[in-house]
Design an enzyme around this catalytic site. Structure first.
Site, PDB file in Angstrom:
ATOM      1  N   GLU A   1       1.186 -11.907  -3.572  1.00 62.64           N
ATOM      2  CA  GLU A   1      -0.272 -12.101  -3.530  1.00 62.64           C
ATOM      3  C   GLU A   1      -0.930 -11.882  -4.895  1.00 62.64           C
ATOM      4  O   GLU A   1      -2.100 -12.183  -5.068  1.00 62.64           O
ATOM      5  CB  GLU A   1      -0.898 -11.175  -2.468  1.00 62.64           C
ATOM      6  CG  GLU A   1      -0.942  -9.681  -2.796  1.00 62.64           C
ATOM      7  CD  GLU A   1       0.393  -8.960  -2.607  1.00 62.64           C
ATOM      8  OE1 GLU A   1       1.424  -9.630  -2.370  1.00 62.64           O
ATOM      9  OE2 GLU A   1       0.402  -7.715  -2.733  1.00 62.64           O
TER      10      GLU A   1
ATOM     11  N   ARG B   1      12.753   3.505   0.778  1.00 60.33           N
ATOM     12  CA  ARG B   1      11.463   3.515   0.081  1.00 60.33           C
ATOM     13  C   ARG B   1      11.673   3.849  -1.396  1.00 60.33           C
ATOM     14  O   ARG B   1      12.620   4.528  -1.763  1.00 60.33           O
ATOM     15  CB  ARG B   1      10.522   4.553   0.694  1.00 60.33           C
ATOM     16  CG  ARG B   1      10.116   4.234   2.118  1.00 60.33           C
ATOM     17  CD  ARG B   1       9.148   5.278   2.648  1.00 60.33           C
ATOM     18  NE  ARG B   1       8.013   5.426   1.753  1.00 60.33           N
ATOM     19  CZ  ARG B   1       7.460   6.595   1.416  1.00 60.33           C
ATOM     20  NH1 ARG B   1       7.951   7.719   1.905  1.00 60.33           N
ATOM     21  NH2 ARG B   1       6.447   6.631   0.595  1.00 60.33           N
TER      22      ARG B   1
ATOM     23  N   CYS C   1       6.074  -5.381   0.875  1.00 59.86           N
ATOM     24  CA  CYS C   1       6.312  -4.052   0.303  1.00 59.86           C
ATOM     25  C   CYS C   1       6.056  -2.972   1.364  1.00 59.86           C
ATOM     26  O   CYS C   1       6.883  -2.790   2.246  1.00 59.86           O
ATOM     27  CB  CYS C   1       5.466  -3.882  -0.957  1.00 59.86           C
ATOM     28  SG  CYS C   1       6.090  -2.598  -2.035  1.00 59.86           S
TER      29      CYS C   1
ATOM     30  N   HIS D   1       5.438  -8.495  -4.369  1.00 59.09           N
ATOM     31  CA  HIS D   1       4.017  -8.793  -4.093  1.00 59.09           C
ATOM     32  C   HIS D   1       3.621 -10.200  -4.536  1.00 59.09           C
ATOM     33  O   HIS D   1       3.042 -10.362  -5.613  1.00 59.09           O
ATOM     34  CB  HIS D   1       3.140  -7.801  -4.869  1.00 59.09           C
ATOM     35  CG  HIS D   1       3.130  -6.422  -4.322  1.00 59.09           C
ATOM     36  ND1 HIS D   1       2.187  -5.982  -3.409  1.00 59.09           N
ATOM     37  CD2 HIS D   1       3.949  -5.376  -4.553  1.00 59.09           C
ATOM     38  CE1 HIS D   1       2.422  -4.725  -3.110  1.00 59.09           C
ATOM     39  NE2 HIS D   1       3.491  -4.326  -3.790  1.00 59.09           N
TER      40      HIS D   1
ATOM     41  N   GLY E   1       0.857  -1.189   0.000  1.00 62.45           N
ATOM     42  CA  GLY E   1       0.000   0.000   0.000  1.00 62.45           C
ATOM     43  C   GLY E   1       0.887   1.230   0.000  1.00 62.45           C
ATOM     44  O   GLY E   1       1.832   1.317  -0.782  1.00 62.45           O
ATOM     45  N   GLU E   2       0.597   2.132   0.901  1.00 61.06           N
ATOM     46  CA  GLU E   2       1.367   3.373   0.967  1.00 61.06           C
ATOM     47  C   GLU E   2       1.747   3.604   2.427  1.00 61.06           C
ATOM     48  O   GLU E   2       0.895   3.861   3.268  1.00 61.06           O
ATOM     49  CB  GLU E   2       0.525   4.530   0.398  1.00 61.06           C
ATOM     50  CG  GLU E   2       1.150   5.886   0.520  1.00 61.06           C
ATOM     51  CD  GLU E   2       2.592   5.941  -0.005  1.00 61.06           C
ATOM     52  OE1 GLU E   2       2.854   5.481  -1.128  1.00 61.06           O
ATOM     53  OE2 GLU E   2       3.459   6.440   0.743  1.00 61.06           O
TER      54      GLU E   2
ATOM     55  N   ILE F   1       6.385  -3.118  -7.133  1.00 61.67           N
ATOM     56  CA  ILE F   1       5.546  -1.943  -7.417  1.00 61.67           C
ATOM     57  C   ILE F   1       5.973  -0.808  -6.482  1.00 61.67           C
ATOM     58  O   ILE F   1       5.729  -0.865  -5.278  1.00 61.67           O
ATOM     59  CB  ILE F   1       4.046  -2.268  -7.209  1.00 61.67           C
ATOM     60  CG1 ILE F   1       3.636  -3.480  -8.059  1.00 61.67           C
ATOM     61  CG2 ILE F   1       3.183  -1.045  -7.528  1.00 61.67           C
ATOM     62  CD1 ILE F   1       2.254  -4.025  -7.735  1.00 61.67           C
ATOM     63  N   ARG F   2       6.633   0.189  -7.022  1.00 64.80           N
ATOM     64  CA  ARG F   2       7.215   1.259  -6.182  1.00 64.80           C
ATOM     65  C   ARG F   2       7.847   0.642  -4.928  1.00 64.80           C
ATOM     66  O   ARG F   2       7.595   1.043  -3.793  1.00 64.80           O
ATOM     67  CB  ARG F   2       6.163   2.298  -5.787  1.00 64.80           C
ATOM     68  CG  ARG F   2       5.832   3.273  -6.889  1.00 64.80           C
ATOM     69  CD  ARG F   2       4.936   4.391  -6.419  1.00 64.80           C
ATOM     70  NE  ARG F   2       3.746   3.881  -5.774  1.00 64.80           N
ATOM     71  CZ  ARG F   2       3.384   4.143  -4.526  1.00 64.80           C
ATOM     72  NH1 ARG F   2       4.105   4.977  -3.795  1.00 64.80           N
ATOM     73  NH2 ARG F   2       2.301   3.634  -4.022  1.00 64.80           N
TER      74      ARG F   2
HETATM   75  N1  GLN Z   1       6.125   3.009  -2.203  1.00 64.37           N
HETATM   76  C1  GLN Z   1       5.233   2.584  -1.160  1.00 64.37           C
HETATM   77  C2  GLN Z   1       5.644   3.169   0.187  1.00 64.37           C
HETATM   78  O1  GLN Z   1       6.639   3.748   0.317  1.00 64.37           O
HETATM   79  C3  GLN Z   1       5.152   1.067  -1.063  1.00 64.37           C
HETATM   80  C4  GLN Z   1       4.552   0.493  -2.320  1.00 64.37           C
HETATM   81  C5  GLN Z   1       3.881  -0.835  -2.165  1.00 64.37           C
HETATM   82  O2  GLN Z   1       3.552  -1.284  -1.063  1.00 64.37           O
HETATM   83  N2  GLN Z   1       3.607  -1.446  -3.288  1.00 64.37           N
HETATM   84  O3  GLN Z   1       4.946   3.023   1.131  1.00 64.37           O
END
Ligand code: GLN
Length: 230
Positions: free
Chosen positions: A187, A120, A93, A185, A59-60, A149-150
Site C-alpha cells: 500500500e 513476528r 504484515c 506493505h 500496524g501492531e 517494516i518490522r
Molecule cells: N511487528 C508488528 C507486529 O508484530 C507488525 C509490523 C507491521 O505491521 N508493519 O505486530
C-alpha cells in the site's frame, strides 16, 4: 454487498489500528470500480450493507490482540464468520499475523483463520526495516517492490496454502482460498499489482456466488477466536 446503483465493489479496510488510510487510497487507485471504506463496526460486515471483502492493514498485532482479548467487540466474530463463509480477506504484515493460526511463542489474540505459522519481527527491530524486490510468479517477470517494516515471516504452511513469494528467510506472500497475506506493505509503493490481485479475488468470489456474497445475518457459530491464556 455489490452496490447495485454504481455496481462498485465495496472493499472494507479494518480501521481499528494501523495504516488503513494507505490501503483505502491504494484500493481506489488500483481500480475505479472499487469503493474502499473504513470498517470499525461489526454491523459493516453483516446484512445488506456488508462489505464484499476486507483488508487488515499493517500496524501492531499486540495492540489489536488486546481488543480481541478484551472480548467485548463483536467485530472479530463477524470477521471470522465472514471469512469462514468465503469472504476474501487480505492481511498485510500485522494483518498476516492476525490471520495466522499459529504465532511462534505467543498466545496473543488472533483470528486463526489461515493455516500458517508466523514469526513476528523476524528481521529485527524497526531500524532493520528494508525494501527489496521479490519475484511473484503470478505477476510475471517484472519483480515486485516490497517494503518490510518490522515484518513477520511465514515459517510453515498447511497443505491448502499456496506459497506465492519467498525470501531467503522464509515465505512472504501466500494464499489459502479466500485468504491472502503479505509480510510486506504494497500500500505504500506505486506498484499496485497486489491490490489488483486481491480485487480479482473479490470479483471471482462474487461471480462464484452469482454476483452476491450473502453475509450471515448473525454470527453463525460461537466465537472460537484464539485468545491468550491469561
Ligand atoms: N511487528 C508488528 C507486529 O508484530 C507488525 C509490523 C507491521 O505491521 N508493519 O505486530
Amino acid at each position: 454487498m455489490l452496490d447495485s446503483k454504481a455496481t462498485k465493489l465495496r472493499i472494507g479496510v479494518l480501521a481499528l489500528q494501523g495504516d488503513f488510510a494507505e490501503h483505502i487510497h491504494a484500493l481506489e487507485r488500483a481500480d475505479q470500480d472499487v469503493t474502499a471504506l473504513a470498517v470499525r463496526y461489526a454491523e459493516q460486515l453483516v446484512g445488506e450493507q456488508a462489505v464484499d471483502a476486507l483488508v487488515i492493514p499493517g500496524g501492531e498485532s499486540t495492540a489489536i490482540a488486546k481488543l480481541v482479548d478484551d472480548g467485548s467487540d463483536p467485530i472479530f466474530d463477524a470477521i471470522r464468520s465472514r471469512g469462514l463463509a468465503g469472504m476474501p480477506i487480505y492481511g498485510t504484515c500485522m494483518g498476516s499475523i492476525f490471520l495466522a493460526r499459529e504465532i511462534e511463542g505467543s498466545t496473543q489474540g488472533r483470528l486463526a483463520l489461515m493455516d500458517i505459522t508466523v514469526r513476528r519481527n523476524a528481521f529485527g527491530p524497526q531500524r532493520k526495516s528494508f525494501e527489496s524486490e521479490i519475484e511473484v510468479a503470478e505477476f510475471g517477470a517484472e519483480p515486485l517492490p516490497a517494503v518490510f517494516i518490522r515484518a513477520p515471516i511465514i515459517l510453515k504452511c498447511g497443505p491448502q496454502v499456496k506459497v506465492m513469494a519467498t525470501l531467503a528467510e522464509g515465505i512472504v506472500m501466500a494464499r489459502q482460498d479466500n485468504l491472502l497475506v503479505t509480510a510486506f506493505h504494497p500500500e505504500i509503493v506505486d506498484d499496485n499489482r497486489v491490490h489488483r490481485y486481491f480485487i480479482d479475488m473479490v470479483r471471482e468470489s462474487l461471480k462464484r456466488d452469482g454476483r452476491t456474497n450473502p453475509a450471515p445475518e448473525t454470527a453463525q457459530r460461537p466465537c472460537d477466536l484464539a485468545r491468550s491464556a491469561s
